[in-house]
Design a protein around this motif. Structure first.
Motif, mmCIF file in Angstrom:
data_model
loop_
_atom_site.group_PDB
_atom_site.id
_atom_site.type_symbol
_atom_site.label_atom_id
_atom_site.label_comp_id
_atom_site.label_asym_id
_atom_site.label_seq_id
_atom_site.Cartn_x
_atom_site.Cartn_y
_atom_site.Cartn_z
ATOM 1 N N ILE A 1 23.436 -21.025 -46.456
ATOM 2 C CA ILE A 1 23.072 -22.331 -47.012
ATOM 3 C C ILE A 1 22.737 -23.309 -45.886
ATOM 4 C CG2 ILE A 1 23.900 -24.335 -48.314
ATOM 5 C CD1 ILE A 1 23.374 -21.968 -50.127
ATOM 6 N N LEU A 2 23.543 -23.317 -44.838
ATOM 7 C CA LEU A 2 23.302 -24.228 -43.721
ATOM 8 C C LEU A 2 21.939 -23.951 -43.077
ATOM 9 C CD1 LEU A 2 24.301 -26.465 -41.839
ATOM 10 C CD2 LEU A 2 25.373 -24.673 -40.454
ATOM 11 N N ILE A 3 21.686 -22.706 -42.718
ATOM 12 C CA ILE A 3 20.414 -22.357 -42.086
ATOM 13 C C ILE A 3 19.264 -22.520 -43.075
ATOM 14 C CG2 ILE A 3 19.098 -20.498 -40.991
ATOM 15 C CD1 ILE A 3 21.343 -21.834 -39.275
ATOM 16 N N GLY A 4 19.493 -22.145 -44.341
ATOM 17 C CA GLY A 4 18.467 -22.321 -45.359
ATOM 18 C C GLY A 4 18.071 -23.775 -45.532
ATOM 19 N N ALA A 5 19.043 -24.684 -45.477
ATOM 20 C CA ALA A 5 18.752 -26.114 -45.600
ATOM 21 C C ALA A 5 17.906 -26.610 -44.431
ATOM 22 C CB ALA A 5 20.058 -26.903 -45.699
ATOM 23 N N VAL A 6 18.208 -26.119 -43.244
ATOM 24 C CA VAL A 6 17.410 -26.498 -42.068
ATOM 25 C C VAL A 6 15.982 -25.962 -42.206
ATOM 26 C CG1 VAL A 6 17.153 -26.153 -39.564
ATOM 27 C CG2 VAL A 6 19.399 -26.701 -40.529
ATOM 28 N N ILE A 7 15.859 -24.697 -42.607
ATOM 29 C CA ILE A 7 14.533 -24.089 -42.792
ATOM 30 C C ILE A 7 13.745 -24.872 -43.844
ATOM 31 C CG2 ILE A 7 13.328 -22.042 -43.658
ATOM 32 C CD1 ILE A 7 15.604 -20.377 -42.315
ATOM 33 N N ASP A 8 14.389 -25.171 -44.970
ATOM 34 C CA ASP A 8 13.719 -25.930 -46.033
ATOM 35 C C ASP A 8 13.331 -27.331 -45.569
ATOM 36 O OD1 ASP A 8 13.908 -23.837 -47.813
ATOM 37 O OD2 ASP A 8 15.596 -24.684 -48.928
ATOM 38 N N HIS A 9 14.246 -28.010 -44.895
ATOM 39 C CA HIS A 9 14.002 -29.398 -44.484
ATOM 40 C C HIS A 9 12.748 -29.505 -43.610
ATOM 41 C CE1 HIS A 9 14.875 -33.563 -43.537
ATOM 42 N NE2 HIS A 9 14.697 -33.280 -42.259
ATOM 43 N N PHE A 10 12.592 -28.562 -42.701
ATOM 44 C CA PHE A 10 11.456 -28.615 -41.786
ATOM 45 C C PHE A 10 10.269 -27.767 -42.249
ATOM 46 C CE2 PHE A 10 15.087 -29.718 -39.071
ATOM 47 C CZ PHE A 10 14.644 -30.946 -38.607
ATOM 48 N N GLY A 11 10.443 -27.025 -43.356
ATOM 49 C CA GLY A 11 9.360 -26.164 -43.823
ATOM 50 C C GLY A 11 9.040 -25.068 -42.827
ATOM 51 N N LEU A 12 10.076 -24.550 -42.172
ATOM 52 C CA LEU A 12 9.870 -23.538 -41.125
ATOM 53 C C LEU A 12 9.330 -22.229 -41.689
ATOM 54 C CD1 LEU A 12 13.139 -24.120 -39.063
ATOM 55 C CD2 LEU A 12 10.860 -25.061 -38.642
ATOM 56 N N PHE A 13 8.705 -21.468 -40.846
ATOM 57 C CA PHE A 13 8.187 -20.134 -41.163
ATOM 58 C C PHE A 13 7.152 -20.172 -42.290
ATOM 59 C CE2 PHE A 13 12.730 -19.608 -39.925
ATOM 60 C CZ PHE A 13 12.494 -19.164 -38.630
ATOM 61 N N GLY A 14 6.463 -21.293 -42.417
ATOM 62 C CA GLY A 14 5.434 -21.418 -43.437
ATOM 63 C C GLY A 14 5.976 -21.667 -44.828
ATOM 64 N N GLY A 15 7.256 -22.000 -44.932
ATOM 65 C CA GLY A 15 7.878 -22.223 -46.235
ATOM 66 C C GLY A 15 7.587 -23.598 -46.798
ATOM 67 N N VAL A 16 8.021 -23.777 -48.015
ATOM 68 C CA VAL A 16 7.883 -25.048 -48.697
ATOM 69 C C VAL A 16 8.845 -26.051 -48.055
ATOM 70 C CG1 VAL A 16 8.208 -26.215 -50.919
ATOM 71 C CG2 VAL A 16 7.244 -23.915 -50.844
ATOM 72 N N ARG A 17 8.384 -27.285 -47.823
ATOM 73 C CA ARG A 17 9.234 -28.312 -47.230
ATOM 74 C C ARG A 17 10.046 -28.985 -48.338
ATOM 75 N NH1 ARG A 17 9.801 -33.449 -46.098
ATOM 76 N NH2 ARG A 17 10.617 -34.058 -44.082
ATOM 77 N N ILE A 18 11.391 -28.859 -48.221
ATOM 78 C CA ILE A 18 12.311 -29.484 -49.172
ATOM 79 C C ILE A 18 13.270 -30.340 -48.355
ATOM 80 C CG2 ILE A 18 13.979 -29.090 -51.021
ATOM 81 C CD1 ILE A 18 12.780 -26.227 -51.235
ATOM 82 N N PRO A 19 13.002 -31.639 -48.272
ATOM 83 C CA PRO A 19 13.810 -32.510 -47.402
ATOM 84 C C PRO A 19 15.278 -32.560 -47.812
ATOM 85 C CG PRO A 19 11.819 -33.641 -48.160
ATOM 86 C CD PRO A 19 11.927 -32.372 -48.939
ATOM 87 N N LEU A 20 16.144 -32.681 -46.805
ATOM 88 C CA LEU A 20 17.579 -32.890 -47.038
ATOM 89 C C LEU A 20 17.793 -34.305 -47.541
ATOM 90 C CD1 LEU A 20 19.410 -31.290 -43.984
ATOM 91 C CD2 LEU A 20 19.723 -30.721 -46.377
ATOM 92 N N ASP A 21 18.737 -34.462 -48.428
ATOM 93 C CA ASP A 21 19.149 -35.785 -48.873
ATOM 94 C C ASP A 21 20.675 -35.829 -48.862
ATOM 95 O OD1 ASP A 21 19.973 -34.403 -51.152
ATOM 96 O OD2 ASP A 21 18.333 -35.139 -52.389
ATOM 97 N N ALA A 22 21.234 -36.960 -49.203
ATOM 98 C CA ALA A 22 22.691 -37.143 -49.134
ATOM 99 C C ALA A 22 23.435 -36.164 -50.039
ATOM 100 C CB ALA A 22 23.059 -38.582 -49.500
ATOM 101 N N LYS A 23 22.895 -35.874 -51.234
ATOM 102 C CA LYS A 23 23.570 -34.932 -52.148
ATOM 103 C C LYS A 23 23.610 -33.535 -51.553
ATOM 104 C CE LYS A 23 21.270 -35.390 -55.938
ATOM 105 N NZ LYS A 23 20.761 -35.404 -57.306
ATOM 106 N N LYS A 24 22.535 -33.109 -50.935
ATOM 107 C CA LYS A 24 22.515 -31.768 -50.335
ATOM 108 C C LYS A 24 23.472 -31.682 -49.156
ATOM 109 C CE LYS A 24 17.875 -30.812 -51.866
ATOM 110 N NZ LYS A 24 16.473 -30.759 -51.506
#
Length: 153
Positions: free
Chosen positions: A113-136
């Motif tokens: 979850i921790l690494i996945g959140a970082v990957i999502d937040h930055f849209g790494l590896f060509g993934g969809v960008r899902i920004p971190l927010d306070a709830k996450k």
């Protein structure tokens, strides 16, 4: 690229439904002492991967509709998943007999979850960008609290 605000909750339900399969999988893999005793821990991991590979081969042969030869055109770093999977299996086989299934899986999930959140937040590896927010961030913190509580004696 940002993720759509609305999405089908079916993916979440399916992923939650797969969770118990991992518990069973980890428990059976580590408690098959007769396999580990006879062939060794790493050899037992190899046998597990070989059976999984055969199952996937049959699925590809009879249900696949992609182009498996296109693997030669992907960036080579994208092929590291198999190596990481092998490392995961060996770690799980070594750790679960020491700390149990639940603590091991909470640790794995917390790391994912921790690494996945970082990957999502930055849209790494060509993934969809899902920004971190306070709830996450709060959810990730609570996950680590659960890791502590499950492992605390």
């Amino acid at each position: 690229m940002d993720i759509k605000k609305e999405h089908n909750h079916c993916e979440v339900i399916i992923s939650v439904a797969c969770g118990p399969r991992w518990d069973y999988h980890c428990h059976t893999r580590t408690n098959q002492w007769w396999i580990r005793k006879k062939v060794g821990i790493i050899e037992a991991s190899f046998i597990s991967f070989a059976i999984g590979t055969l199952a996937l081969l049959f699925i590809v042969l009879f249900a696949g509709n992609g182009n498996i030869s296109a693997v030669a055109t992907v960036p080579k770093w994208q092929l590291i998943g198999g190596l990481l999977g092998a490392i995961y299996v060996i770690v799980i086989i070594l750790v679960i007999p020491q700390i149990g299934v639940a603590p091991a899986l909470v640790g794995v999930i917390a790391g994912q979850i921790l690494i996945g959140a970082v990957i999502d937040h930055f849209g790494l590896f060509g993934g969809v960008r899902i920004p971190l927010d306070a709830k996450k961030v709060a959810g990730i913190c609570l996950l680590f609290v659960s890791l502590y509580l499950i492992n605390h004696k």
